[in-house]
Write a protein that holds these residues in place. Structure first.
Motif, PDB file in Angstrom:
ATOM      1  N   ALA A 251      -2.835 -10.413  -7.346  1.00  0.00           N
ATOM      2  CA  ALA A 251      -4.226  -9.976  -7.475  1.00  0.00           C
ATOM      3  C   ALA A 251      -4.348  -8.611  -6.802  1.00  0.00           C
ATOM      4  CB  ALA A 251      -5.145 -10.984  -6.798  1.00  0.00           C
ATOM      5  N   VAL A 252      -4.886  -7.654  -7.539  1.00  0.00           N
ATOM      6  CA  VAL A 252      -5.187  -6.354  -6.933  1.00  0.00           C
ATOM      7  C   VAL A 252      -6.680  -6.366  -6.627  1.00  0.00           C
ATOM      8  CG1 VAL A 252      -5.192  -3.851  -7.259  1.00  0.00           C
ATOM      9  CG2 VAL A 252      -3.343  -5.230  -8.238  1.00  0.00           C
ATOM     10  N   ILE A 253      -7.000  -6.267  -5.346  1.00  0.00           N
ATOM     11  CA  ILE A 253      -8.401  -6.360  -4.940  1.00  0.00           C
ATOM     12  C   ILE A 253      -8.882  -4.956  -4.550  1.00  0.00           C
ATOM     13  CG2 ILE A 253     -10.052  -7.544  -3.447  1.00  0.00           C
ATOM     14  CD1 ILE A 253      -7.797  -9.570  -2.801  1.00  0.00           C
ATOM     15  N   ASP A 254      -9.873  -4.465  -5.251  1.00  0.00           N
ATOM     16  CA  ASP A 254     -10.319  -3.100  -4.939  1.00  0.00           C
ATOM     17  C   ASP A 254     -11.296  -3.103  -3.765  1.00  0.00           C
ATOM     18  OD1 ASP A 254     -12.888  -3.650  -5.790  1.00  0.00           O
ATOM     19  OD2 ASP A 254     -12.721  -2.539  -7.677  1.00  0.00           O
ATOM     20  N   ARG A 255     -11.780  -1.929  -3.415  1.00  0.00           N
ATOM     21  CA  ARG A 255     -12.570  -1.810  -2.186  1.00  0.00           C
ATOM     22  C   ARG A 255     -13.926  -2.498  -2.298  1.00  0.00           C
ATOM     23  NH1 ARG A 255     -10.560   3.976   0.155  1.00  0.00           N
ATOM     24  NH2 ARG A 255     -11.713   3.318   1.980  1.00  0.00           N
ATOM     25  N   ASP A 256     -14.333  -2.794  -3.522  1.00  0.00           N
ATOM     26  CA  ASP A 256     -15.588  -3.528  -3.694  1.00  0.00           C
ATOM     27  C   ASP A 256     -15.352  -5.029  -3.801  1.00  0.00           C
ATOM     28  OD1 ASP A 256     -16.999  -1.116  -3.775  1.00  0.00           O
ATOM     29  OD2 ASP A 256     -16.524  -0.878  -5.913  1.00  0.00           O
ATOM     30  N   GLY A 257     -14.089  -5.440  -3.685  1.00  0.00           N
ATOM     31  CA  GLY A 257     -13.790  -6.862  -3.746  1.00  0.00           C
ATOM     32  C   GLY A 257     -13.493  -7.363  -5.151  1.00  0.00           C
ATOM     33  N   LYS A 258     -13.495  -6.446  -6.127  1.00  0.00           N
ATOM     34  CA  LYS A 258     -13.223  -6.837  -7.511  1.00  0.00           C
ATOM     35  C   LYS A 258     -11.716  -7.056  -7.684  1.00  0.00           C
ATOM     36  CE  LYS A 258     -14.031  -4.518 -11.830  1.00  0.00           C
ATOM     37  NZ  LYS A 258     -12.779  -4.026 -12.059  1.00  0.00           N
ATOM     38  N   GLN A 263       0.913  -7.523 -12.932  1.00  0.00           N
ATOM     39  CA  GLN A 263       2.303  -7.869 -12.633  1.00  0.00           C
ATOM     40  C   GLN A 263       3.061  -6.663 -12.096  1.00  0.00           C
ATOM     41  OE1 GLN A 263       4.660  -9.444 -15.875  1.00  0.00           O
ATOM     42  NE2 GLN A 263       6.081 -10.365 -14.425  1.00  0.00           N
ATOM     43  N   ILE A 264       3.785  -6.886 -11.028  1.00  0.00           N
ATOM     44  CA  ILE A 264       4.626  -5.830 -10.465  1.00  0.00           C
ATOM     45  C   ILE A 264       5.778  -5.568 -11.437  1.00  0.00           C
ATOM     46  CG2 ILE A 264       6.284  -5.329  -8.617  1.00  0.00           C
ATOM     47  CD1 ILE A 264       4.437  -6.880  -6.709  1.00  0.00           C
ATOM     48  N   ALA A 265       5.998  -4.283 -11.766  1.00  0.00           N
ATOM     49  CA  ALA A 265       7.087  -3.952 -12.686  1.00  0.00           C
ATOM     50  C   ALA A 265       8.369  -3.634 -11.924  1.00  0.00           C
ATOM     51  CB  ALA A 265       6.688  -2.767 -13.561  1.00  0.00           C
ATOM     52  N   ASP A 293      -1.979  -0.730 -12.455  1.00  0.00           N
ATOM     53  CA  ASP A 293      -3.005   0.220 -12.844  1.00  0.00           C
ATOM     54  C   ASP A 293      -4.161  -0.579 -13.433  1.00  0.00           C
ATOM     55  OD1 ASP A 293      -4.363   2.521 -13.251  1.00  0.00           O
ATOM     56  OD2 ASP A 293      -2.993   3.354 -14.758  1.00  0.00           O
ATOM     57  N   PRO A 294      -5.334  -0.573 -12.887  1.00  0.00           N
ATOM     58  CA  PRO A 294      -5.750   0.290 -11.776  1.00  0.00           C
ATOM     59  C   PRO A 294      -5.237  -0.203 -10.418  1.00  0.00           C
ATOM     60  CG  PRO A 294      -7.537  -1.191 -12.387  1.00  0.00           C
ATOM     61  CD  PRO A 294      -6.413  -1.457 -13.343  1.00  0.00           C
ATOM     62  N   VAL A 295      -4.969   0.750  -9.556  1.00  0.00           N
ATOM     63  CA  VAL A 295      -4.701   0.456  -8.146  1.00  0.00           C
ATOM     64  C   VAL A 295      -5.049   1.725  -7.377  1.00  0.00           C
ATOM     65  CG1 VAL A 295      -2.250   1.147  -8.225  1.00  0.00           C
ATOM     66  CG2 VAL A 295      -3.018  -0.452  -6.477  1.00  0.00           C
ATOM     67  N   ASP A 305      -2.748 -16.854  -6.260  1.00  0.00           N
ATOM     68  CA  ASP A 305      -3.379 -18.164  -6.057  1.00  0.00           C
ATOM     69  C   ASP A 305      -4.121 -18.274  -4.726  1.00  0.00           C
ATOM     70  OD1 ASP A 305      -1.168 -18.038  -4.530  1.00  0.00           O
ATOM     71  OD2 ASP A 305      -0.164 -19.800  -5.383  1.00  0.00           O
ATOM     72  N   ASP A 306      -4.051 -17.248  -3.907  1.00  0.00           N
ATOM     73  CA  ASP A 306      -4.791 -17.272  -2.635  1.00  0.00           C
ATOM     74  C   ASP A 306      -5.135 -15.831  -2.240  1.00  0.00           C
ATOM     75  OD1 ASP A 306      -5.947 -17.947  -0.258  1.00  0.00           O
ATOM     76  OD2 ASP A 306      -4.078 -18.592   0.727  1.00  0.00           O
ATOM     77  N   PRO A 307      -5.954 -15.181  -3.083  1.00  0.00           N
ATOM     78  CA  PRO A 307      -6.183 -13.753  -2.852  1.00  0.00           C
ATOM     79  C   PRO A 307      -7.142 -13.478  -1.695  1.00  0.00           C
ATOM     80  CG  PRO A 307      -7.361 -14.508  -4.817  1.00  0.00           C
ATOM     81  CD  PRO A 307      -6.681 -15.713  -4.240  1.00  0.00           C
ATOM     82  N   ARG A 308      -6.621 -12.805  -0.699  1.00  0.00           N
ATOM     83  CA  ARG A 308      -7.452 -12.461   0.465  1.00  0.00           C
ATOM     84  C   ARG A 308      -7.361 -10.966   0.695  1.00  0.00           C
ATOM     85  NH1 ARG A 308      -5.453 -16.941   4.909  1.00  0.00           N
ATOM     86  NH2 ARG A 308      -5.129 -18.639   3.416  1.00  0.00           N
ATOM     87  N   ALA A 309      -8.512 -10.317   0.702  1.00  0.00           N
ATOM     88  CA  ALA A 309      -8.530  -8.866   0.899  1.00  0.00           C
ATOM     89  C   ALA A 309      -8.293  -8.521   2.360  1.00  0.00           C
ATOM     90  CB  ALA A 309      -9.866  -8.296   0.434  1.00  0.00           C
ATOM     91  N   LEU A 310      -7.571  -7.451   2.600  1.00  0.00           N
ATOM     92  CA  LEU A 310      -7.422  -6.927   3.957  1.00  0.00           C
ATOM     93  C   LEU A 310      -8.590  -5.984   4.215  1.00  0.00           C
ATOM     94  CD1 LEU A 310      -3.620  -6.177   3.740  1.00  0.00           C
ATOM     95  CD2 LEU A 310      -4.654  -7.659   5.471  1.00  0.00           C
TER      96      LEU A 310
END
Ligand code: GDP
Length: 323
Positions: A251-258, A263-265, A293-295, A305-310
């Motif tokens: 999960a890529v979590i952006d600064r707004d939490g979206k 998949q990592i290539a 992308d986007p990142v 399965d357990d996305p937690r933003a830093l």
């Protein structure tokens, strides 16, 4: 023992021209030499290891200190370590780059010119390093200068730390005297120079290995974005929890939490000045991730399965003046 015991993440902080590039060049060059000494030993030690000045010149010509580089080092105690050296911009920046970069480190080398002593950018970056909770190792550099005044410079660094409100533990800093140019570091002025080992030993001893749960949910804060025409955006940062794996869906979590699931290539760690493909990167290590992308800067790469933003690093917006 977890693999992070053998890792060190060190930020290098200095006023411009105090010799960061030259010193890192020497560390890269000499860690190559130490490696060859080990190989030599394994091979029975027939070949004494002698680098003539042509080799040295050749090396110097090609090495440049890119943002991150890593060296392999076998300590005097026989421990094999990976040391990530993290370049830190010395100037006042926009948008908190210094803070983000320092977040990747567990310790710092504070380079100070043995003649000039602390300068404005020394103060600026040192203040940021202290705020990031780093305890610097002081490197009094350019000790070969005829006008070097090492003892006074150590006192000036002490006074600066007092002025910045450093605690007693930080004031009890360790010091190395170095000449990046001549390629040596010594524990005391006047010691017989013999390569960079004393500095590397100080890093091993005084920079704590990274902490974090290698079995926890994956988390990596994107500190820097690189761009390549071939692979597009490259997210660079430190894995602070869990393990990042090649081809992992994250999960890529952006600064707004979206969140977006991606998949990592390809996955890379830093080796010397290059990047080397890795099947996995454990928590504590720095890496470069291709295929997202986007990142963007300040995003978190997290377990699907357990996305937690830093927490993203919030800094006071600097005033938009060039003074
Ligand atoms: P940076 O801006 O901190 O990366 O500094 P550089 O490594 O580019 O060095 C700045 C200048 O200081 C260059 O002219 C170097 O040749 C010189 N320099 C770097 N290290 C030393 C050193 O150990 N001794 C002396 N005398 N000069 C040095």
């Amino acid at each position: 023992m977890s693999s992070s015991q053998h890792l060190r993440n060190v930020a290098i902080i200095a006023h411009v021209d105090h010799g960061k590039t030259t010193l890192v060049d020497q560390l890269l060059y000499q860690s190559g030499r130490y490696r060859e000494e080990q190989l030599d030993k394994l091979a029975g030690g027939q070949h004494g290891l002698v680098f003539d000045s042509n080799d040295l010149e050749r090396e110097r010509g090609i090495t440049i200190f890119s943002k991150n580089c890593a060296i392999e080092y076998e300590s005097l105690a026989g421990e094999r370590l990976r040391i990530n050296l993290i370049d830190t911009p010395g100037h006042a920046d926009f948008g908190g780059e210094v803070e983000r970069v320092l977040k990747m480190a567990d310790g710092a080398l504070l380079l100070v010119d043995a003649h000039e002593g602390p300068m404005p950018q020394t103060r600026f970056v040192l203040q940021k390093a202290l705020a990031a909770g780093l305890k610097p190792i002081v490197v009094v550099n350019k000790i070969d200068r005829i006008d070097a005044r090492p003892d006074e410079v150590v006192n000036e660094v002490f006074d600066l730390l007092v002025d910045l409100g450093a605690d007693d533990d930080t004031l009890d800093f360790s010091v190395v005297f170095a000449s990046g140019k001549a390629g040596f570091a010594i524990d005391h002025p006047g010691d017989e120079p013999d390569g960079m080992r004393p500095l590397l030993e100080k890093i091993v001893e005084f920079v704590p290995p990274p902490t974090g749960d290698p079995d926890g949910p994956t988390q990596m804060l994107v500190t820097t974005i690189d761009f390549s025409d071939y692979v597009g955006r490259i997210a660079i940062g430190r894995v602070s929890s869990g393990t990042l794996r090649d081809r992992q869906r994250i999960a890529v979590i952006d600064r707004d939490g979206k969140q977006t699931l991606q998949q990592i290539a390809q996955l890379f760690t830093f080796v010397g000045l290059d990047r080397q493909q890795a099947a996995e990167v454990p928590c504590g290590d720095l890496c470069a991730v291709v295929g997202l992308d986007p990142v963007g800067i300040g995003n978190t790469l997290a377990s699907a399965d357990d996305p937690r933003a830093l927490p993203t690093i919030t800094v006071d917006e600097p005033t938009l003046s060039m003074t």
